[in-house]
Design a protein around this motif. Structure first.
Motif, mmCIF file in Angstrom:
data_model
loop_
_atom_site.group_PDB
_atom_site.id
_atom_site.type_symbol
_atom_site.label_atom_id
_atom_site.label_comp_id
_atom_site.label_asym_id
_atom_site.label_seq_id
_atom_site.Cartn_x
_atom_site.Cartn_y
_atom_site.Cartn_z
ATOM 1 N N GLY A 69 -26.653 -20.897 -85.046
ATOM 2 C CA GLY A 69 -27.959 -21.225 -85.623
ATOM 3 C C GLY A 69 -28.403 -20.235 -86.677
ATOM 4 N N SER A 70 -28.120 -18.967 -86.452
ATOM 5 C CA SER A 70 -28.467 -17.959 -87.448
ATOM 6 C C SER A 70 -27.685 -18.175 -88.736
ATOM 7 C CB SER A 70 -28.190 -16.567 -86.882
ATOM 8 O OG SER A 70 -28.561 -15.579 -87.797
ATOM 9 N N TYR A 71 -26.409 -18.462 -88.592
ATOM 10 C CA TYR A 71 -25.568 -18.700 -89.774
ATOM 11 C C TYR A 71 -25.992 -19.969 -90.509
ATOM 12 C CZ TYR A 71 -21.504 -19.576 -92.665
ATOM 13 O OH TYR A 71 -20.686 -19.832 -93.724
ATOM 14 N N VAL A 73 -34.177 -29.242 -84.804
ATOM 15 C CA VAL A 73 -33.071 -29.153 -83.842
ATOM 16 C C VAL A 73 -33.266 -27.932 -82.933
ATOM 17 C CG1 VAL A 73 -30.586 -28.742 -83.631
ATOM 18 C CG2 VAL A 73 -31.436 -30.437 -85.243
ATOM 19 N N ALA A 74 -33.733 -26.822 -83.496
ATOM 20 C CA ALA A 74 -33.967 -25.615 -82.702
ATOM 21 C C ALA A 74 -35.071 -25.845 -81.671
ATOM 22 C CB ALA A 74 -34.336 -24.449 -83.619
ATOM 23 N N VAL A 109 -30.842 -21.759 -72.786
ATOM 24 C CA VAL A 109 -30.145 -21.724 -74.075
ATOM 25 C C VAL A 109 -31.126 -21.347 -75.172
ATOM 26 C CG1 VAL A 109 -28.891 -23.107 -75.772
ATOM 27 C CG2 VAL A 109 -28.394 -23.388 -73.353
ATOM 28 N N GLY A 110 -32.312 -21.914 -75.165
ATOM 29 C CA GLY A 110 -33.306 -21.614 -76.192
ATOM 30 C C GLY A 110 -33.769 -20.171 -76.168
ATOM 31 N N ILE A 111 -33.988 -19.638 -74.965
ATOM 32 C CA ILE A 111 -34.435 -18.242 -74.860
ATOM 33 C C ILE A 111 -33.355 -17.303 -75.361
ATOM 34 C CG2 ILE A 111 -35.003 -16.427 -73.194
ATOM 35 C CD1 ILE A 111 -36.507 -18.600 -71.584
ATOM 36 N N VAL A 112 -32.125 -17.500 -74.894
ATOM 37 C CA VAL A 112 -31.031 -16.604 -75.293
ATOM 38 C C VAL A 112 -30.719 -16.763 -76.781
ATOM 39 C CG1 VAL A 112 -28.588 -16.071 -74.936
ATOM 40 C CG2 VAL A 112 -30.063 -16.503 -72.975
ATOM 41 N N THR A 144 -35.581 -15.736 -88.773
ATOM 42 C CA THR A 144 -36.647 -15.205 -87.925
ATOM 43 C C THR A 144 -37.574 -16.333 -87.489
ATOM 44 O OG1 THR A 144 -36.563 -13.123 -89.133
ATOM 45 C CG2 THR A 144 -38.516 -13.516 -87.808
ATOM 46 N N LEU A 145 -37.921 -17.211 -88.412
ATOM 47 C CA LEU A 145 -38.787 -18.348 -88.076
ATOM 48 C C LEU A 145 -38.117 -19.288 -87.088
ATOM 49 C CD1 LEU A 145 -40.213 -19.210 -91.606
ATOM 50 C CD2 LEU A 145 -41.433 -18.189 -89.704
ATOM 51 N N VAL A 146 -36.834 -19.590 -87.316
ATOM 52 C CA VAL A 146 -36.126 -20.511 -86.436
ATOM 53 C C VAL A 146 -35.940 -19.889 -85.049
ATOM 54 C CG1 VAL A 146 -33.974 -21.767 -86.084
ATOM 55 C CG2 VAL A 146 -34.993 -21.693 -88.342
ATOM 56 N N GLY A 147 -35.540 -18.618 -85.001
ATOM 57 C CA GLY A 147 -35.360 -17.943 -83.719
ATOM 58 C C GLY A 147 -36.658 -17.826 -82.953
ATOM 59 N N ALA A 148 -37.729 -17.494 -83.646
ATOM 60 C CA ALA A 148 -39.030 -17.387 -82.985
ATOM 61 C C ALA A 148 -39.514 -18.753 -82.505
ATOM 62 C CB ALA A 148 -40.049 -16.763 -83.931
#
Length: 143
Positions: A34-36, A66-67, A77-80, A123-127
């Motif tokens: 997801g980061s990539y 999707v995230a 999965v979402g938290i990790v 950062t936005l997607v991960g948060a």
């Protein structure tokens, strides 16, 4: 308690733990990919004018959707994955990674991590993924 009851009780306790570990490993993979993907979407050369391209924003909105669905459906999965994505950004800032805007550099994974840290999109997607998973976990535990 007989030996067979003790064996079945200890065996049933291992299944949820094995599933949680498998989901955590899947979360690490989802976070890395997801980061990539987020960094590539944010830096890929898309046709259009200068500035923020609407096509890039549309692709980024799809990645965020999707995230959010992933974080809502599979909480572990979402938290990790959210933590991994934020850790990549922190790693890029701590190591002061530099990114290149050369043609074709957007597909290089090391450049994608550095660009992602500079752009803020991962950062936005991960948060978003982390927050969605935590909120869904919180609403499920209050029932």
């Amino acid at each position: 308690m007989t030996a067979s009851e003790a064996h079945s009780a200890s065996h049933s306790d291992r299944r949820p733990m094995a599933a949680a570990v498998a989901l955590a490993i899947l979360g690490v993979l989802v976070g890395m990919i997801g980061s990539y993907v987020t960094a590539v979407v944010g830096s890929a050369p898309v046709p259009g004018g200068s500035g923020v391209n609407p096509l890039m924003l549309l692709l980024l909105a799809i990645v965020i959707a999707v995230a959010v669905v992933t974080g809502w459906r599979w909480r572990i999965v979402g938290i990790v994955a959210g933590i991994v994505m934020l850790a990549f950004v922190a790693f890029a800032f701590i190591d002061q990674l530099a990114w290149s805007s050369a043609p074709g550099a957007w597909s290089n994974p090391a450049n994608a991590i550095a660009y992602g840290a500079a752009s803020g999109y991962p950062t936005l997607v991960g948060a978003a993924m982390l927050t969605t998973a935590i909120l869904h976990r919180r609403t499920r535990t209050r029932d």
